[in-house]
Design a protein around this motif. Structure first.
Motif, PDB file in Angstrom:
ATOM      1  N   MET A  76       9.452 -78.532 -20.582  1.00  0.00           N
ATOM      2  CA  MET A  76       8.882 -77.249 -20.965  1.00  0.00           C
ATOM      3  C   MET A  76      10.016 -76.272 -21.266  1.00  0.00           C
ATOM      4  O   MET A  76      11.042 -76.268 -20.596  1.00  0.00           O
ATOM      5  N   ASN A  77       9.805 -75.416 -22.269  1.00  0.00           N
ATOM      6  CA  ASN A  77      10.828 -74.441 -22.653  1.00  0.00           C
ATOM      7  C   ASN A  77      10.882 -73.304 -21.654  1.00  0.00           C
ATOM      8  O   ASN A  77       9.871 -72.902 -21.085  1.00  0.00           O
ATOM      9  N   ASP A  78      12.082 -72.802 -21.463  1.00  0.00           N
ATOM     10  CA  ASP A  78      12.274 -71.643 -20.588  1.00  0.00           C
ATOM     11  C   ASP A  78      11.700 -70.413 -21.294  1.00  0.00           C
ATOM     12  O   ASP A  78      12.101 -70.092 -22.418  1.00  0.00           O
ATOM     13  N   PRO A  79      10.725 -69.704 -20.692  1.00  0.00           N
ATOM     14  CA  PRO A  79      10.120 -68.527 -21.340  1.00  0.00           C
ATOM     15  C   PRO A  79      11.128 -67.464 -21.734  1.00  0.00           C
ATOM     16  O   PRO A  79      10.928 -66.731 -22.692  1.00  0.00           O
ATOM     17  N   ARG A  80      12.235 -67.362 -21.007  1.00  0.00           N
ATOM     18  CA  ARG A  80      13.253 -66.368 -21.375  1.00  0.00           C
ATOM     19  C   ARG A  80      13.868 -66.710 -22.716  1.00  0.00           C
ATOM     20  O   ARG A  80      14.165 -65.820 -23.513  1.00  0.00           O
ATOM     21  N   ASN A  81      14.059 -67.978 -23.005  1.00  0.00           N
ATOM     22  CA  ASN A  81      14.602 -68.390 -24.301  1.00  0.00           C
ATOM     23  C   ASN A  81      13.609 -68.108 -25.414  1.00  0.00           C
ATOM     24  O   ASN A  81      13.992 -67.720 -26.511  1.00  0.00           O
ATOM     25  N   GLU A  82      12.327 -68.314 -25.154  1.00  0.00           N
ATOM     26  CA  GLU A  82      11.317 -68.029 -26.157  1.00  0.00           C
ATOM     27  C   GLU A  82      11.264 -66.536 -26.467  1.00  0.00           C
ATOM     28  O   GLU A  82      11.135 -66.142 -27.620  1.00  0.00           O
ATOM     29  N   ALA A  83      11.352 -65.704 -25.454  1.00  0.00           N
ATOM     30  CA  ALA A  83      11.348 -64.253 -25.677  1.00  0.00           C
ATOM     31  C   ALA A  83      12.548 -63.835 -26.513  1.00  0.00           C
ATOM     32  O   ALA A  83      12.424 -63.001 -27.415  1.00  0.00           O
ATOM     33  N   ASN A  84      13.690 -64.430 -26.253  1.00  0.00           N
ATOM     34  CA  ASN A  84      14.881 -64.118 -27.039  1.00  0.00           C
ATOM     35  C   ASN A  84      14.711 -64.577 -28.484  1.00  0.00           C
ATOM     36  O   ASN A  84      15.134 -63.890 -29.415  1.00  0.00           O
ATOM     37  N   ALA A  85      14.089 -65.743 -28.673  1.00  0.00           N
ATOM     38  CA  ALA A  85      13.868 -66.252 -30.029  1.00  0.00           C
ATOM     39  C   ALA A  85      12.902 -65.348 -30.785  1.00  0.00           C
ATOM     40  O   ALA A  85      13.106 -65.069 -31.968  1.00  0.00           O
ATOM     41  N   VAL A  86      11.857 -64.877 -30.121  1.00  0.00           N
ATOM     42  CA  VAL A  86      10.902 -63.967 -30.764  1.00  0.00           C
ATOM     43  C   VAL A  86      11.584 -62.660 -31.132  1.00  0.00           C
ATOM     44  O   VAL A  86      11.422 -62.141 -32.237  1.00  0.00           O
ATOM     45  N   ALA A  87      12.373 -62.117 -30.212  1.00  0.00           N
ATOM     46  CA  ALA A  87      13.085 -60.866 -30.487  1.00  0.00           C
ATOM     47  C   ALA A  87      14.036 -61.026 -31.665  1.00  0.00           C
ATOM     48  O   ALA A  87      14.130 -60.142 -32.529  1.00  0.00           O
ATOM     49  N   ALA A  88      14.722 -62.146 -31.743  1.00  0.00           N
ATOM     50  CA  ALA A  88      15.647 -62.395 -32.851  1.00  0.00           C
ATOM     51  C   ALA A  88      14.881 -62.537 -34.171  1.00  0.00           C
ATOM     52  O   ALA A  88      15.328 -62.028 -35.207  1.00  0.00           O
ATOM     53  N   ALA A  89      13.726 -63.186 -34.147  1.00  0.00           N
ATOM     54  CA  ALA A  89      12.927 -63.339 -35.362  1.00  0.00           C
ATOM     55  C   ALA A  89      12.402 -61.990 -35.847  1.00  0.00           C
ATOM     56  O   ALA A  89      12.404 -61.713 -37.056  1.00  0.00           O
ATOM     57  N   VAL A  90      11.967 -61.141 -34.937  1.00  0.00           N
ATOM     58  CA  VAL A  90      11.489 -59.809 -35.312  1.00  0.00           C
ATOM     59  C   VAL A  90      12.635 -58.997 -35.902  1.00  0.00           C
ATOM     60  O   VAL A  90      12.460 -58.289 -36.907  1.00  0.00           O
ATOM     61  N   GLU A  91      13.805 -59.099 -35.327  1.00  0.00           N
ATOM     62  CA  GLU A  91      14.965 -58.381 -35.852  1.00  0.00           C
ATOM     63  C   GLU A  91      15.327 -58.854 -37.260  1.00  0.00           C
ATOM     64  O   GLU A  91      15.607 -58.037 -38.144  1.00  0.00           O
ATOM     65  N   ARG A  92      15.277 -60.160 -37.498  1.00  0.00           N
ATOM     66  CA  ARG A  92      15.562 -60.686 -38.845  1.00  0.00           C
ATOM     67  C   ARG A  92      14.524 -60.203 -39.853  1.00  0.00           C
ATOM     68  O   ARG A  92      14.867 -59.833 -40.978  1.00  0.00           O
ATOM     69  N   ALA A  93      13.262 -60.186 -39.441  1.00  0.00           N
ATOM     70  CA  ALA A  93      12.202 -59.721 -40.339  1.00  0.00           C
ATOM     71  C   ALA A  93      12.374 -58.241 -40.663  1.00  0.00           C
ATOM     72  O   ALA A  93      12.204 -57.822 -41.816  1.00  0.00           O
ATOM     73  N   ALA A  94      12.723 -57.429 -39.680  1.00  0.00           N
ATOM     74  CA  ALA A  94      12.941 -55.998 -39.904  1.00  0.00           C
ATOM     75  C   ALA A  94      14.132 -55.777 -40.836  1.00  0.00           C
ATOM     76  O   ALA A  94      14.078 -54.930 -41.731  1.00  0.00           O
ATOM     77  N   ASP A  95      15.195 -56.538 -40.644  1.00  0.00           N
ATOM     78  CA  ASP A  95      16.366 -56.425 -41.524  1.00  0.00           C
ATOM     79  C   ASP A  95      16.012 -56.798 -42.961  1.00  0.00           C
ATOM     80  O   ASP A  95      16.437 -56.126 -43.908  1.00  0.00           O
ATOM     81  N   ALA A  96      15.223 -57.860 -43.136  1.00  0.00           N
ATOM     82  CA  ALA A  96      14.826 -58.293 -44.479  1.00  0.00           C
ATOM     83  C   ALA A  96      13.946 -57.232 -45.144  1.00  0.00           C
ATOM     84  O   ALA A  96      14.113 -56.934 -46.330  1.00  0.00           O
ATOM     85  N   LEU A  97      13.014 -56.657 -44.394  1.00  0.00           N
ATOM     86  CA  LEU A  97      12.155 -55.605 -44.944  1.00  0.00           C
ATOM     87  C   LEU A  97      12.973 -54.382 -45.335  1.00  0.00           C
ATOM     88  O   LEU A  97      12.787 -53.817 -46.416  1.00  0.00           O
TER      89      LEU A  97
END
Length: 70
Positions: A1-22
């Protein structure tokens, strides 16, 4: 099972990339960003993030046709 802390970091990084692209897309198109700041909607310049007035050539009342439903 994935560590939830890693998933939260991945989500935060994806949101940041999307905001930068927009932000980059709107900057290149010369369009403002719409943000929620100080308990209200504000329009900001995509390059400087400084508040601006809504551009005259952008109309809020224009309704674009909906895409065809399949």
């Amino acid at each position: 099972m994935n560590d939830p802390r890693n998933e939260a970091n991945a989500v935060a990084a994806a949101v940041e990339r999307a905001a930068d692209a927009l932000r980059q897309r709107n900057r290149l198109l010369g369009l403002p960003l719409v943000v929620w700041r100080d308990d209200k909607v504000q329009y900001v310049d995509a390059a400087t993030l400084q508040p601006i007035a809504w551009p005259n050539d952008v109309r809020e009342s224009v309704r674009l046709p909906l895409p065809p439903q399949s």
